[in-house]
Enzyme design. Structure first.
Site, PDB file in Angstrom:
ATOM      1  N   LYS A 566       0.835  -1.208   0.000  1.00  0.00           N
ATOM      2  CA  LYS A 566       0.000   0.000   0.000  1.00  0.00           C
ATOM      3  C   LYS A 566       0.866   1.253   0.000  1.00  0.00           C
ATOM      4  O   LYS A 566       0.537   2.264  -0.622  1.00  0.00           O
ATOM      5  CB  LYS A 566      -0.934  -0.012   1.216  1.00  0.00           C
ATOM      6  CG  LYS A 566      -1.868   1.196   1.310  1.00  0.00           C
ATOM      7  CD  LYS A 566      -2.949   0.969   2.336  1.00  0.00           C
ATOM      8  CE  LYS A 566      -2.474   1.092   3.751  1.00  0.00           C
ATOM      9  NZ  LYS A 566      -2.310   2.508   4.168  1.00  0.00           N
ATOM     10  N   ASP A 567       1.983   1.161   0.667  1.00  0.00           N
ATOM     11  CA  ASP A 567       2.917   2.274   0.792  1.00  0.00           C
ATOM     12  C   ASP A 567       3.668   2.582  -0.499  1.00  0.00           C
ATOM     13  O   ASP A 567       3.777   3.732  -0.907  1.00  0.00           O
ATOM     14  CB  ASP A 567       3.960   1.919   1.851  1.00  0.00           C
ATOM     15  CG  ASP A 567       3.994   2.910   2.975  1.00  0.00           C
ATOM     16  OD1 ASP A 567       3.057   3.709   3.087  1.00  0.00           O
ATOM     17  OD2 ASP A 567       4.965   2.874   3.737  1.00  0.00           O
TER      18      ASP A 567
END
Length: 908
Positions: A566-567
């Site tokens: 997600k990062d």
């Protein structure tokens, strides 16, 4: 085309596995169609017509989606059955070494490579492979549905046999139809959220059905492979598999997992294990009817037999009931002690202090049977029970306690303020905070006030449960304490401090059950980068070194795939995970600490999901070292472990892959660092990250995400015991990884599994020219990590669909944001497809993966239609006012989520 004429022949042509696919799938389709005709005749001509993709009458929405979901379930069961048939056929024709990834195959390769028996013996002695069943809410199936699936699978196995008469075969078909009908009538959607207690029952279901039996059989498969390929060497076979679970231990974000619930769950896991052992020892009593009058009593068995009878508390009665039957006497005595350990009030026996005591008694019986010439009985009957004890103990699975660093630090602060009233507490993770923790760790334990805030009292009570478990019949019942969102060594030392307050760390050196290991979980890109200095700092702390010495100087480290993805996107996440492992393994070598990695993978590619054997084989050289843990989440558990044959295969594949990597990786060219490759991957990772961040930092991205997916409505899908909440958020940091991946999967964007790769490769070649293109092709051919990344991206691109994605994008009310953001996704998709095909030399996506492509081509029309229905339902649901009208739309909307997830093969 309708239910009368639809055929699976076109979708599953003869080829791999021959006509078996056609036979099984057409049988299931015929029976399903018959159920439809009776239960919902209006669906005939609707459900299986790929061209019928538009609106359907309101009254048919729920049954249409339900039946599509059931077809996906049946399809998965059939594929599992046919794959099992294919493996059996291959082994029959070509021998056990022909099954890729099996122990026989791996040990054969190790022997051919010239690995000496001593090296293999040493590697096996320190090996431990630990699948960990988590409580992550990614599984919608209830135990009731899983039981129906199991019976359907068993009936398909029965139908494989040629021994049945036509009348008997028809009876089996009727039974199969009845189970499919029952699946229809049961319904898949949960009407209520499961409780933690129900989740515990869900987890134990797999142990009762398959894992108690099949896990020891994996060890036997290893033993058989060693006998075959190292016939002149006596290589001891330790039970290298263990099980862990997070169910009822993972309190990160789940207030229903309390200290009393965890204590109760430990009791349930213990009862299950001891009940199983009672059953297994009873079977030994029933079968081992050996008479001393025939074989005599081995000299070195007389004292163990007398000791066992004495410890049973009823020696005279046992001998009188089984005169002369020395092994029955022995195992009746053992059974009495198992009952006493389980808390049977009627038993007069001495309970076992630890599972090791029972394992030693079983080993004594094995040696005695060998001494009387019954070695085969010892191997077939007693050894599997001993392995069960060594694998499952009196705990079934070691329960991990997981909590967030924020809660841990708040607890430390609350306790410190009660101990030191009126004294200002330092800010968390400042030098002053760290100094405070260091001081408290070396001071005597103070009296802990009783009036703690609720959260702190609950946390301390949880550690008390852990402390009490150390003194129970299985000191390893609690496996570890996992700290999610670890950002500093101080976060981890705060866990040690609470453990000290709870009495888990004795003041003095001496003999004691060491506290469970404290495991950092590094989840974000920043945390992965910081992991090396954090661990170096941690290893300098005396209390940590002391606790590690008690555990053999081993430190486990958990790596998070979901939040790092997600990062930073798919490529950056995977590259940073690989680099972190190499750095941390080197830290361990420098500090003489054995680093063991725990991979927090999910089912989807975005959350680390990949073929087991290939994923392990692609780990950096020297980072497995015989020890590996990985999470098994939600739908992955049921797909791998619901049926005995598949469970055996999947567990053997996992364990054998660890053996292969441990012994072969140091010398494998595909894993050796090539500076040119590493430089290219570093550049590609940075370019990919920049491209991915441009997308997720777009103004309006979160609004687009919430509107163009069912992420807000996911809160109504009763997947797990965690409280229902709206997953929609105002900022990326507010979103948890599971709904993030879930939403991008449901709307067929799937950006979490490929976005940024195309731009990264195109930009790299633009700068490096023909040499860059040549190097990418070389890396694909020679670098195992890069090849796995490319292959998984290619599969994800195959599942993604920009036409379907556009229909979801149309739900976004802001036209400018919609065109801008979806335009970026569509453009990057085209670039990534083009660049991937250039690297692989292919002309079409996933042609190289025939089994994957075959399934995809079959289910795609039905998934596509489910997506179109979902778009329609989302529009109606959001437009409807609160009340009955909205509720009427909710059921089919939730079913559409299940349906699409079933077709894709994962929820998140």
């Amino acid at each position: 085309m309708n239910a009368e004429t639809f055929s699976t022949q076109a979708a599953f042509p003869a080829g791999e596995h021959g006509d078996e696919f056609t036979e099984v799938f057409e049988l299931l389709f015929e029976l399903l169609a018959d159920v439809i005709r009776i239960r919902q005749p209006g669906l005939t001509g609707v459900l299986f017509d790929p061209d019928r993709s538009g609106e359907i009458p309101d009254e048919l929405r729920v049954p249409a989606l339900q039946m599509t979901g059931i077809w996906f379930q049946l399809l998965s069961i059939a594929e599992e059955n046919v794959a099992m048939r294919a493996r059996r056929r291959l082994e029959t024709s070509n021998g056990p070494d022909s099954i890729a990834g099996s122990f026989s195959n791996v040990v054969a390769g190790v022997a051919r490579a010239g690995v000496e028996a001593d090296e293999l013996r040493e590697a096996l002695a320190g090996m431990e492979v630990v699948p960990t069943i988590t409580a992550h809410p990614t599984e919608a199936k209830r135990v009731t549905v899983l039981e129906i699936h199991r019976r359907i699978y068993r009936l398909l196995v029965e139908l494989e046999s040629v021994r049945w008469t036509p009348r008997e075969r028809e009876a089996l078909r009727r039974s199969l139809r009845s189970e499919i009908d029952l699946l229809w009538m049961t319904g898949e959607l949960r009407l209520e959220k499961p409780t933690v207690e129900q989740e515990v029952a869900w987890g134990l279901h797999f142990f009762h059905e398959t894992l108690y039996l099949r896990t020891p059989e994996v060890i036997e498969a290893l033993a058989a492979a060693l006998r075959r390929h190292y016939p002149d060497d006596d290589i001891a076979v330790p039970p290298i598999l263990r099980w862990s679970t997070w169910i009822a231990g993972d309190r990160d974000g789940n207030p229903f997992v309390t200290a009393p619930v965890t204590r109760w769950a430990l009791g349930e896991y213990r009862k299950a294990a001891l009940s199983r052992l009672e059953q297994r020892v009873t079977d030994l009593i029933r079968h081992l009817s050996i008479s001393a009058a025939v074989v005599g009593v081995p000299d070195d068995f007389a004292k163990p037999l007398a000791d066992a009878l004495h410890a049973s508390g009823q020696a005279a009665d046992i001998v009188a009931r089984n005169p002369g039957e020395i092994f029955r006497q022995y195992f009746v005595a053992v059974l009495e002690r198992v009952k006493a350990t389980a808390g049977d009030p009627a038993s007069k026996a001495k309970p076992y202090l630890t599972p090791n005591d029972l394992a030693r008694q079983l080993a004594v019986a094995e040696r005695a049977l060998v001494a009387v010439g019954a070695a085969e009985l010892a191997a077939a009957r007693v050894r599997p029970v001993r392995w069960e004890v060594e694998i499952f103990g009196f705990r079934t699975a070691a329960l991990d306690i997981r909590q967030n660093s924020t809660v841990i630090n708040r607890t430390v602060a609350a306790i410190w303020q009660r101990i030191h009233p009126g004294v200002a507490i330092p800010e968390v993770n400042t030098p002053a905070w760290r100094a405070m923790i260091d001081r408290e760790l070396i001071r005597p334990v103070p009296e802990i006030p009783a009036d703690l805030p609720e959260e702190a009292a609950e946390t301390l009570a949880t550690f008390a449960v852990v402390r009490d478990s150390r003194d129970g019949p299985d000191p390893t019942a609690v496996g570890s304490i996992i700290l999610s969102m670890t950002t500093s060594a101080a976060d981890l030392l705060a866990v040690y401090l609470i453990a000290k307050y709870a009495g888990l760390i004795p003041e003095e050196e001496g003999r004691f059950h060491p506290m469970p290991p404290v495991i950092p979980l590094f989840e974000t890109i920043d945390d992965l980068v910081a992991a090396e200095p954090i661990m170096l700092d941690l290893f300098e702390q005396p209390v940590v070194r002391r606790m590690m010495r008690e555990r053999g100087s081993v430190q486990e480290i958990m790596l998070g795939y979901s939040d790092s993805n997600k990062d930073g996107g798919f490529l950056c996440s995977n590259w940073e995970l690989a680099k972190a492992q190499k750095r941390l393994a080197e830290v361990g070598r420098r500090r003489k600490v054995r680093i063991s990695f725990f991979h927090g993978r999910g089912g989807s590619v975005s959350r680390g999901g990949a073929p087991t054997g290939r994923a392990i084989a692609a780990q950096p050289a020297g980072t497995v070292g015989g020890r590996l843990r990985l999470t098994e989440q939600g739908e992955v558990v049921s797909s791998k472990y619901a049926n005995k044959g598949t469970a055996l295969y999947q567990l053997e594949l996992l364990a054998a892959s660890v053996v292969a990597h441990t012994l072969k990786s140091p010398g494998e060219a595909a894993l050796k660092p090539v500076p040119e490759h590493e430089d290219a991957l570093e550049a590609l990772s940075g370019l990919s990250l920049a491209s991915y961040r441009r997308l997720i930092e777009q103004p309006g991205l979160i609004d687009y995400f919430n509107a163009a997916s069912p992420v807000e409505e996911l809160a109504h899908l009763k997947l797990g015991s965690r409280p229902a909440r709206r997953f929609g958020a105002r900022a990326l940091a507010d979103l948890r990884a599971i709904p993030w991946v879930f939403a991008w999967s449901q709307n067929r964007h799937l950006v979490t599994g490929w976005y940024g790769m195309g731009t990264a490769m195109r930009s790299y070649v633009k700068v490096m020219g023909d040499d860059g293109r040549r190097l990418l092709a070389e890396m694909y051919a020679q670098n195992r990590f890069f090849r796995l990344v490319i292959d998984e991206v290619e599969k994800t691109l195959t599942i993604a669909d920009m036409e379907i994605a556009a229909a979801y994008a149309a739900l976004v009310p802001d036209a400018e944001a919609r065109e801008r953001i979806f335009g970026m996704v569509r453009q990057e998709y085209a670039v990534t497809v083009e660049e991937v095909l250039k690297v692989t030399g292919g002309s079409e996506l996933s042609v190289r993966f025939p089994a994957f492509r075959r399934r995809h081509d079959h289910v795609k029309p039905l998934i596509d239609r489910g997506n179109r229905w979902q778009v329609q339902l989302l529009g109606e649901y959001r437009a409807a006012s609160d009340g009955p009208a909205r509720e009427a739309i909710l059921a089919p909307l939730l079913l559409s989520m299940n349906c699409i997830a079933g077709g894709l093969g994962w929820t998140g």
